[in-house]
Structure formats: structure tokens, C-alpha cells
Motif scaffolding. Structure first.
Motif, PDB file in Angstrom:
ATOM      1  N   UNK A  98      66.422  52.564  58.969  1.00 55.83           N
ATOM      2  CA  UNK A  98      65.029  52.644  58.553  1.00 55.83           C
ATOM      3  C   UNK A  98      64.384  51.289  58.791  1.00 55.83           C
ATOM      4  N   UNK A  99      63.088  51.298  59.009  1.00 53.99           N
ATOM      5  CA  UNK A  99      62.366  50.032  59.109  1.00 53.99           C
ATOM      6  C   UNK A  99      61.996  49.649  57.683  1.00 53.99           C
ATOM      7  N   UNK A 100      62.700  48.662  57.158  1.00 56.25           N
ATOM      8  CA  UNK A 100      62.521  48.229  55.772  1.00 56.25           C
ATOM      9  C   UNK A 100      61.602  47.024  55.669  1.00 56.25           C
ATOM     10  N   UNK A 101      60.956  46.911  54.530  1.00 58.66           N
ATOM     11  CA  UNK A 101      60.120  45.740  54.251  1.00 58.66           C
ATOM     12  C   UNK A 101      60.991  44.634  53.673  1.00 58.66           C
ATOM     13  N   UNK A 102      60.413  43.474  53.490  1.00 63.73           N
ATOM     14  CA  UNK A 102      61.141  42.339  52.928  1.00 63.73           C
ATOM     15  C   UNK A 102      61.575  42.608  51.491  1.00 63.73           C
ATOM     16  N   UNK A 103      60.893  43.505  50.802  1.00 66.44           N
ATOM     17  CA  UNK A 103      61.203  43.795  49.399  1.00 66.44           C
ATOM     18  C   UNK A 103      62.400  44.735  49.244  1.00 66.44           C
ATOM     19  N   UNK A 105      66.237  46.306  49.391  1.00 72.59           N
ATOM     20  CA  UNK A 105      67.553  45.746  49.065  1.00 72.59           C
ATOM     21  C   UNK A 105      68.264  45.237  50.323  1.00 72.59           C
ATOM     22  N   UNK A 106      68.091  45.941  51.449  1.00 67.86           N
ATOM     23  CA  UNK A 106      68.750  45.553  52.698  1.00 67.86           C
ATOM     24  C   UNK A 106      68.052  44.386  53.390  1.00 67.86           C
ATOM     25  N   UNK A 107      66.821  44.077  52.988  1.00 70.72           N
ATOM     26  CA  UNK A 107      66.050  43.029  53.640  1.00 70.72           C
ATOM     27  C   UNK A 107      65.158  43.599  54.727  1.00 70.72           C
ATOM     28  N   UNK A 108      64.329  42.768  55.271  1.00 69.13           N
ATOM     29  CA  UNK A 108      63.339  43.191  56.263  1.00 69.13           C
ATOM     30  C   UNK A 108      63.992  43.465  57.613  1.00 69.13           C
ATOM     31  N   UNK A 109      63.689  44.612  58.172  1.00 75.84           N
ATOM     32  CA  UNK A 109      64.190  44.960  59.495  1.00 75.84           C
ATOM     33  C   UNK A 109      63.610  44.017  60.549  1.00 75.84           C
TER      34      UNK A 109
END
Length: 173
Positions: A98-103, A105-109
Motif C-alpha cells: 500500500x502507499x502509506x503516509x508518514x503517519x 506504522x510501516x512508515x511513508x512509502x
């Protein structure tokens, strides 16, 4: 001219449809039939970004049912045999992410994309093939991140490449 986008001497066509990911390469030839190598550094960077680097043992693989850490067989003893280095990037690890944001748990993509690109290009600086580079990743839409890479070569004109990382597998999500 500074900031001009150079066209590399190979053409990459990517198929990002799961599970048949592929890349087709076509070399650019001069009118006399010889290889056009005027963009050799751009080509080398494109190959580095388009080649799957060997994943670390603790990297999360895109296919949970696979233990294939990829990598390229030509990396085996590359430094010893031809003073080379392991080529490739870990961008392939993001195929089903997934394209995650900085917020998240995995961190920002976006940060991972930039990190994987930097890791793939740093050997060019370490071996003085180029003097430096910059990388910027931008989320273009729900399923796509684009990266802009600027490679510096001392007093010569910089090379600017654009690279798209697609998340087509998420279209049905």
C-alpha cells in the motif's frame, strides 16, 4: 542546457500486471547499425533501477507464499571478477504494498522509494562514475509514485530521469 532530460539508449517497457511482471528492453542503434552509447550512464542507472536487487533476509517479500529474494546471478563475485558491484534496486519489494503516509506504522512509502533508489545509485558515486545525485519521490495519484532523479557529473551537464512506480495491483482494493 541544465535540467534537460536525456533520452537513454535503451527502451524499457514494463508490465505491472500481477503476477506476470516483466520488462522488455530494446537497444537504440545508430544509422550505421552500431550501439548508441552516448547515454551510457543514464542506461546504467535505468538498468540498476529496473533490476531486482537481492532482498535482505529480514525484508518483507511482496508474495507471502514465496521465499524468492530475487537478486541477479551476475552479482556473484562481481567485485572480485570485474570490479563490479551488486546491481539493482529493492523497488520490487513494493509491488503489492500500500502507499502509506508518514503517519502509518510501516512508515511513508515515498521515503522507501527514495531510499531504494538512493541505494541503487550510490555505487555510481562510490566508484566515481558520477559526482552525486538527488532523488525526489512524489505521489501522483492513488496508485502511482513518480521519482525524479538528477545525476551530477562534475562540470558536465546533469542527467535527469523520471521513473514511475505503479500500484496497479491495488486497483480492485
Amino acid at each position: 542546457m541544465a535540467g534537460e532530460i536525456n533520452v537513454p539508449d535503451i527502451r524499457l517497457v514494463q508490465n505491472n500486471v500481477f503476477p506476470k511482471y516483466s520488462v522488455t528492453v530494446d537497444w537504440s542503434l545508430l544509422p550505421n547499425g552500431t550501439l548508441d552509447d552516448r547515454q551510457a550512464l543514464a542506461t546504467a542507472v535505468i538498468v540498476a533501477l529496473g533490476t531486482d536487487a537481492l532482498a535482505d533476509k529480514d525484508d518483507i517479500l511482496p508474495d507471502p507464499d514465496s521465499t524468492n529474494r530475487c537478486g541477479w546471478w551476475g552479482d556473484l563475485d562481481a567485485e572480485l571478477i570485474w570490479k563490479g558491484w551488486p546491481i539493482g534496486s529493492k523497488l520490487w519489494l513494493l509491488r503489492r504494498a500500500k502507499i502509506n503516509s508518514a503517519a502509518s506504522r510501516e512508515g511513508a512509502t515515498l521515503v522507501l522509494v527514495e531510499e531504494y533508489i538512493r541505494d541503487a545509485i550510490q555505487p555510481f558515486v562510490d566508484r566515481r562514475i558520477c559526482t552525486g545525485f538527488d532523488v525526489w519521490a512524489t505521489r501522483v495519484d492513488k496508485q502511482r509514485i513518480d521519482a525524479l532523479i538528477r545525476i551530477y557529473r562534475g562540470p558536465e551537464r546533469e542527467i535527469e530521469l523520471r521513473y514511475a512506480v505503479l500500484w496497479d495491483a491495488l486497483a480492485g482494493s
